[in-house]
Enzyme design. Structure first.
Site, PDB file in Angstrom:
ATOM      1  N   LYS A 132       0.823  -1.217   0.000  1.00 55.45           N
ATOM      2  CA  LYS A 132       0.000   0.000   0.000  1.00 55.45           C
ATOM      3  C   LYS A 132       0.854   1.263   0.000  1.00 55.45           C
ATOM      4  O   LYS A 132       0.447   2.280  -0.550  1.00 55.45           O
ATOM      5  CB  LYS A 132      -0.999  -0.018   1.166  1.00 55.45           C
ATOM      6  CG  LYS A 132      -2.060  -1.089   0.969  1.00 55.45           C
ATOM      7  CD  LYS A 132      -3.407  -0.766   1.564  1.00 55.45           C
ATOM      8  CE  LYS A 132      -4.422  -1.811   1.115  1.00 55.45           C
ATOM      9  NZ  LYS A 132      -5.725  -1.723   1.732  1.00 55.45           N
TER      10      LYS A 132
ATOM     11  N   LYS B 257      -3.433 -10.055  -6.246  1.00 56.46           N
ATOM     12  CA  LYS B 257      -4.760 -10.448  -5.759  1.00 56.46           C
ATOM     13  C   LYS B 257      -5.836  -9.486  -6.277  1.00 56.46           C
ATOM     14  O   LYS B 257      -5.564  -8.309  -6.521  1.00 56.46           O
ATOM     15  CB  LYS B 257      -4.779 -10.536  -4.225  1.00 56.46           C
ATOM     16  CG  LYS B 257      -4.850  -9.208  -3.520  1.00 56.46           C
ATOM     17  CD  LYS B 257      -5.401  -9.367  -2.085  1.00 56.46           C
ATOM     18  CE  LYS B 257      -5.653  -8.000  -1.477  1.00 56.46           C
ATOM     19  NZ  LYS B 257      -6.490  -7.954  -0.327  1.00 56.46           N
TER      20      LYS B 257
ATOM     21  N   LYS C 257     -10.623  -4.629  -4.292  1.00 55.87           N
ATOM     22  CA  LYS C 257     -11.726  -3.718  -4.606  1.00 55.87           C
ATOM     23  C   LYS C 257     -11.269  -2.280  -4.815  1.00 55.87           C
ATOM     24  O   LYS C 257     -12.024  -1.474  -5.320  1.00 55.87           O
ATOM     25  CB  LYS C 257     -12.826  -3.794  -3.544  1.00 55.87           C
ATOM     26  CG  LYS C 257     -12.409  -3.441  -2.125  1.00 55.87           C
ATOM     27  CD  LYS C 257     -13.631  -3.416  -1.238  1.00 55.87           C
ATOM     28  CE  LYS C 257     -13.509  -4.281  -0.004  1.00 55.87           C
ATOM     29  NZ  LYS C 257     -12.415  -3.933   0.916  1.00 55.87           N
TER      30      LYS C 257
END
Ligand code: ATP
Ligand code: LTN
Length: 342
Positions: free
Chosen positions: A125, A207, A210
């Protein structure tokens, strides 16, 4: 799933407790559904379950307030739409229970910088949001540990991407117990056997997430047309053979794994059903499987979204119930570390 721990196997009457959470950082994907949410439903009868919307976690990445509100309500309605019964499960928003952030502060003081900097989610992130590497993103796993430890959860059903966070939670609990006695239950992760890691449709090395661009995932609220279009455009490869080989054929293998997870058919039988057939057949069959899974959920979702008063009633009851349980642990922690009682 790893089902070695069951209420029966412990020989005690009391049901084991489960806690899990999902961030309202977008509309949940097929990955969230297969990797986490549908297992929550399967566990609901056998365990004492608490499921929360991890809204505090979601602001570790910048969120638009009105979108965050909308996504949070939608996610709450989706928990009901997948069949979680609020009479049997405690459903709540993390931000409605202030004990999460209170415990988080205490546990921050029992967690080391080195441990946090090893977390792959933090690294991923930080790379994705290099303009906003904030302290919340860094201590994210401590808040997650607080979520779990507050409720003395025995099991935490999550996708495989959360393994490291679960491990650090266990380490923090063990460390704290080592100093102050048995304050926290040390939880176990509970991972699905199939579909613990659904991959992106556009980059099957990563992965499905969303918060990635729309074409990378199927959202649980996507229309049939959108699902058809996204699966049609999903990345495969140039050789036409249908076989499960995640290393050399990650795109095709991901599609096969999704079909197997949704139908419950073994990977072998899914693969053999395509003998002599091409990618077009695989994609159109899978599209139908996904639409058949999601459309009943979407119907229920629409029903709940039209009843705001009911939703509010459920989340208020959930917050009261969760707060009551959380307070028991928090008071014990405050006392153990040496704070003065009010
Ligand atoms: P974000 O992209 O905003 O970080 P996310 O899509 O990774 O979010 P979370 O809210 O962090 O979703 O995760 C909710 C649950 O869904 C977790 O248990 C997580 O392990 C699971 N999960 C998320 N993505 C996948 C995936 N691709 N495959 C299987 N499980 C997943
Ligand atoms: N970090 C989790 C979401 C989450 C969670 C939790 C999961 C927040 N708190 C507590 C299980 C238990 C994720 O899935 N990305």
């Amino acid at each position: 799933m790893n089902q070695q721990i069951t209420p029966e196997s412990t020989g005690v009457e009391k049901k084991l407790r489960i806690l899990s959470g999902i961030q309202p950082s977008g509309t949940p994907t097929l990955g969230n559904y297969i990797g986490a949410m549908r297992n929550w439903k399967l566990l609901a009868d056998e365990y004492d379950c608490l499921y929360m919307i991890a809204d505090l976690h979601s602001i570790t990445v910048r969120q638009d307030p009105s979108k965050l509100r909308q996504q949070s309500i939608q996610l709450f309605a989706l928990l009901l739409a997948i069949g979680l019964d609020p009479e049997k499960n405690v459903l709540f928003f993390q931000s409605h229970v202030p004990q999460h952030t209170q415990l988080s502060w205490v546990l921050n003081c029992f967690t080391y910088m080195g441990e946090m900097s090893r977390m792959t989610q933090f690294k991923d992130k930080s790379a994705k949001h290099s303009d906003n590497i904030n302290c919340g993103l860094f201590t994210y796993p401590v808040l997650m540990a607080s979520d779990i430890l507050l409720y003395q959860a025995n099991l935490v059903p999550v996708g495989a991407d959360q393994t490291q966070h679960l491990e650090i939670c266990r380490d923090i609990a063990t460390r704290f117990n080592g100093i102050y006695g048995n304050v926290f239950t040390v939880p176990e992760g509970y991972y699905p056997k199939f579909g613990a890691r659904v991959m992106s449709l556009q980059d099957p090395a990563r992965k499905m997430s969303k918060s990635d661009p729309d074409d990378c995932f199927i959202s649980m609220l996507d229309s049939a047309d959108n699902i058809r279009r996204k699966i049609k455009r999903a990345v495969t490869d140039s050789d036409a053979e249908i076989r499960f080989d995640p290393e050399n054929k990650p795109g095709v293998s991901n599609l096969l794994a999704i079909q197997s997870a949704l139908t419950g058919d073994s990977l072998d039988s899914v693969v053999s059903s395509y003998e002599g057939k091409g990618y077009g057949v695989l994609k159109s069959t899978l599209t139908d499987v996904i639409i058949n899974t999601l459309s009943p959920i979407q119907n229920e979702f629409n029903r709940y979204m039209n009843d705001r008063a009911y939703l509010e009633n459920v989340w208020r009851n959930g917050a009261d119930h969760a707060s009551y349980l959380a307070n028991k642990t928090l008071s014990k922690v405050m006392k153990k570390v040496g704070f003065i009682a009010k």
